[in-house]
Design a protein around this motif. Structure first.
Motif, mmCIF file in Angstrom:
data_model
loop_
_atom_site.group_PDB
_atom_site.id
_atom_site.type_symbol
_atom_site.label_atom_id
_atom_site.label_comp_id
_atom_site.label_asym_id
_atom_site.label_seq_id
_atom_site.Cartn_x
_atom_site.Cartn_y
_atom_site.Cartn_z
ATOM 1 N N SER A 79 56.660 60.743 106.594
ATOM 2 C CA SER A 79 56.083 59.844 105.594
ATOM 3 C C SER A 79 55.006 60.563 104.791
ATOM 4 N N LEU A 80 54.826 60.099 103.558
ATOM 5 C CA LEU A 80 53.889 60.750 102.646
ATOM 6 C C LEU A 80 53.302 59.719 101.706
ATOM 7 N N GLU A 81 52.016 59.840 101.447
ATOM 8 C CA GLU A 81 51.351 58.958 100.483
ATOM 9 C C GLU A 81 50.677 59.812 99.412
ATOM 10 N N LEU A 82 50.968 59.514 98.154
ATOM 11 C CA LEU A 82 50.374 60.231 97.034
ATOM 12 C C LEU A 82 49.548 59.273 96.193
ATOM 13 N N GLN A 135 58.560 71.974 88.941
ATOM 14 C CA GLN A 135 59.075 71.338 90.156
ATOM 15 C C GLN A 135 59.654 72.354 91.136
ATOM 16 N N LEU A 136 60.311 73.377 90.605
ATOM 17 C CA LEU A 136 60.904 74.392 91.475
ATOM 18 C C LEU A 136 59.855 75.318 92.078
ATOM 19 N N GLU A 137 58.852 75.661 91.263
ATOM 20 C CA GLU A 137 57.790 76.571 91.694
ATOM 21 C C GLU A 137 56.453 76.003 91.217
ATOM 22 N N PRO A 138 55.778 75.209 92.031
ATOM 23 C CA PRO A 138 54.506 74.620 91.591
ATOM 24 C C PRO A 138 53.505 75.630 91.039
ATOM 25 N N ILE A 139 53.559 76.884 91.502
ATOM 26 C CA ILE A 139 52.646 77.912 90.996
ATOM 27 C C ILE A 139 52.838 78.107 89.493
ATOM 28 N N TYR A 140 54.013 77.760 88.987
ATOM 29 C CA TYR A 140 54.297 77.945 87.561
ATOM 30 C C TYR A 140 53.304 77.168 86.700
ATOM 31 N N GLY A 182 45.747 60.347 101.501
ATOM 32 C CA GLY A 182 44.375 59.845 101.488
ATOM 33 C C GLY A 182 43.306 60.902 101.357
ATOM 34 N N GLU A 183 43.688 62.178 101.348
ATOM 35 C CA GLU A 183 42.713 63.262 101.254
ATOM 36 C C GLU A 183 42.706 63.834 99.836
ATOM 37 N N LEU A 184 41.512 64.002 99.280
ATOM 38 C CA LEU A 184 41.396 64.621 97.968
ATOM 39 C C LEU A 184 41.849 66.074 98.028
ATOM 40 N N VAL A 185 42.644 66.490 97.042
ATOM 41 C CA VAL A 185 43.020 67.905 96.966
ATOM 42 C C VAL A 185 42.309 68.528 95.774
ATOM 43 N N ALA A 186 41.845 69.746 95.966
ATOM 44 C CA ALA A 186 41.018 70.396 94.945
ATOM 45 C C ALA A 186 41.851 70.937 93.790
ATOM 46 N N ARG A 187 43.106 71.317 94.080
ATOM 47 C CA ARG A 187 43.912 71.986 93.050
ATOM 48 C C ARG A 187 45.202 71.206 92.786
ATOM 49 N N LEU A 239 47.917 72.528 92.295
ATOM 50 C CA LEU A 239 48.931 73.259 93.052
ATOM 51 C C LEU A 239 49.185 72.624 94.418
ATOM 52 N N ASP A 240 48.140 72.021 95.002
ATOM 53 C CA ASP A 240 48.275 71.405 96.324
ATOM 54 C C ASP A 240 48.919 70.022 96.245
ATOM 55 N N PHE A 241 49.062 69.491 95.042
ATOM 56 C CA PHE A 241 49.669 68.165 94.845
ATOM 57 C C PHE A 241 51.130 68.291 94.427
ATOM 58 N N LEU A 242 51.389 69.244 93.545
ATOM 59 C CA LEU A 242 52.743 69.431 93.029
ATOM 60 C C LEU A 242 53.707 69.817 94.147
ATOM 61 N N GLY A 243 54.944 69.354 94.022
ATOM 62 C CA GLY A 243 55.973 69.699 94.990
ATOM 63 C C GLY A 243 56.175 68.667 96.077
#
Length: 383
Positions: free
Chosen positions: A91-94, A153-158, A110-115, A117-121
């Motif tokens: 399970s996942l919550e965004l 979507q394929l490479e979030p680093i993009y 429920g946790e804040l992400v700083a970048r 990049l950590d959200f995408l994907g």
């Protein structure tokens, strides 16, 4: 529930979506209980807005606007999008808070992400709307934006690489404007040339690789939908070309071209070399689809591109992405509708918007969750 069999498959499944002050939604909770969801309602009631919220979570952007503040209701400081979903990993919550200032807050479980990049994907989705016909009929900007959305979507680093390149591009353009206005000399330009080339090569190589992988898939779909009457070819119209795709060869070719255009750039006050001027050439039976393709051929081409996109994302991430179909059935004839709906089956969780249910056969409707959208309110459709 209809979800049971689907949720065991190798696909992501959206269970719940919450919106607050997003577009025309004041406060809305939507529960998804089937692999196929149909949102029915008149135009301008909020059907596309709901799909846009899902699309935004997938790529941190909308194909309808480039600004977060356009998504927030007037006179409201911020908007909220929240989604609960299931993936193979669990399970996942965004969550996302969009602000008028442009500053965002992104949350994963429920946790804040700083970048970013950590959200995408975390959520993958393919959007197909009537606006996608601009992929064929429109200019290079639409096709570049499409490439960038798929690659994100394929490479979030993009997304980070794209942002870096455009930041360098803006600063280099500002310098060229100063040179044009005689506010400074060109002594700093070589440094910016090198930075632009380094960042640009990273984008160009990934775009080229995407076209190489997407092309055969799209070609196979074009053949199938056209009953083997049409051959589709995708060519990457790179602004900078080299003998190979090796980074050093591309970088050298980039530097040579930018040096050759130095005088012209200084006269025009803008950067004329780089991936921000790329295009994708779309050919049907060896002729440019934009100029010579019939309306039916162009629609088949866009459908083939979208089905190829679905197939590629599924292959790369190992799970079926969500499919968002925004009022496209009306754009397709019966044969193309059947190709699309037949491909979906229960392989992808699909959210479809429509103004009427006449395009769906009874068997399809019986296995779908149908909801009505009216004035920013989503409610179950009576049987």
């Amino acid at each position: 529930m209809l979800c049971d069999h689907f949720c065991q498959a190798e696909g992501m499944y959206l269970q719940h979506l919450s919106l607050r002050y997003f577009r025309n939604y004041v406060e809305q909770q939507v529960k998804f209980q089937a692999p196929k969801i149909i949102l029915v309602g008149e135009n301008a009631q909020g059907k596309s807005n709901l799909l846009e919220a899902v699309e935004w979570l997938a790529g941190l952007s909308s194909h309808r606007t480039g600004r977060d503040r356009d998504l927030i209701q007037t006179n409201q400081p911020q908007a909220l999008i929240q989604a609960e979903m299931v993936r193979a990993s669990g399970s996942l919550e965004l969550g996302a808070i969009l602000r008028q200032s442009g500053r965002r807050s992104l949350l994963v479980n429920g946790e804040l992400v700083a970048r970013s990049l950590d959200f995408l994907g975390h959520l993958n989705a393919v959007q197909f709307s009537s606006l996608d016909l601009d992929l064929v009929r429109g200019g290079p900007t639409e096709r570049r934006a499409w490439l960038d959305r798929v690659l994100t979507q394929l490479e979030p680093i993009y997304a980070h690489l794209w942002q870096t390149y455009h930041q360098i591009l803006r600063q280099r353009n500002a310098l060229l404007k100063q040179i044009l206005n005689q506010a400074t000399d060109a002594s700093q330009l070589p440094l910016w040339n090198q930075q632009l080339a380094t960042a640009g090569v990273r984008l160009m190589r990934r775009r080229h690789r995407l076209i190489e992988r997407l092309g055969p898939l799209a070609q196979a779909w074009q053949e199938k939908i056209s009953d083997h009457r049409e051959n589709l070819a995708l060519n990457y119209g790179a602004n900078v070309t080299a003998a190979t795709q090796a980074p050093e060869d591309l970088w050298q070719a980039f530097m040579e071209k930018i040096q050759a255009r130095t005088v012209t750039e200084q006269i025009q006050g803008t950067t004329l070399v780089g991936p921000h001027r790329d295009d994708v050439e779309l050919l049907i039976n060896d002729s440019p689809a934009r100029q010579y393709g019939s309306q039916g051929q162009q629609r088949t081409l866009v459908l083939a591109l979208k089905l190829a996109e679905l197939e590629l994302i599924e292959a790369v991430i190992g799970e079926s992405p969500l499919l968002l179909l925004d009022d496209v059935l009306a754009e397709l004839d019966l044969h193309r509708q059947n190709q699309l709906l037949g491909t979906i089956e229960n392989r992808f969780q699909t959210i479809i918007t429509t103004t009427h249910l006449g395009a769906f056969d009874p068997a399809w409707l019986s296995s779908a969750q149908v909801m009505t959208v009216k004035a920013g309110l989503v409610s179950p459709t009576p049987p």
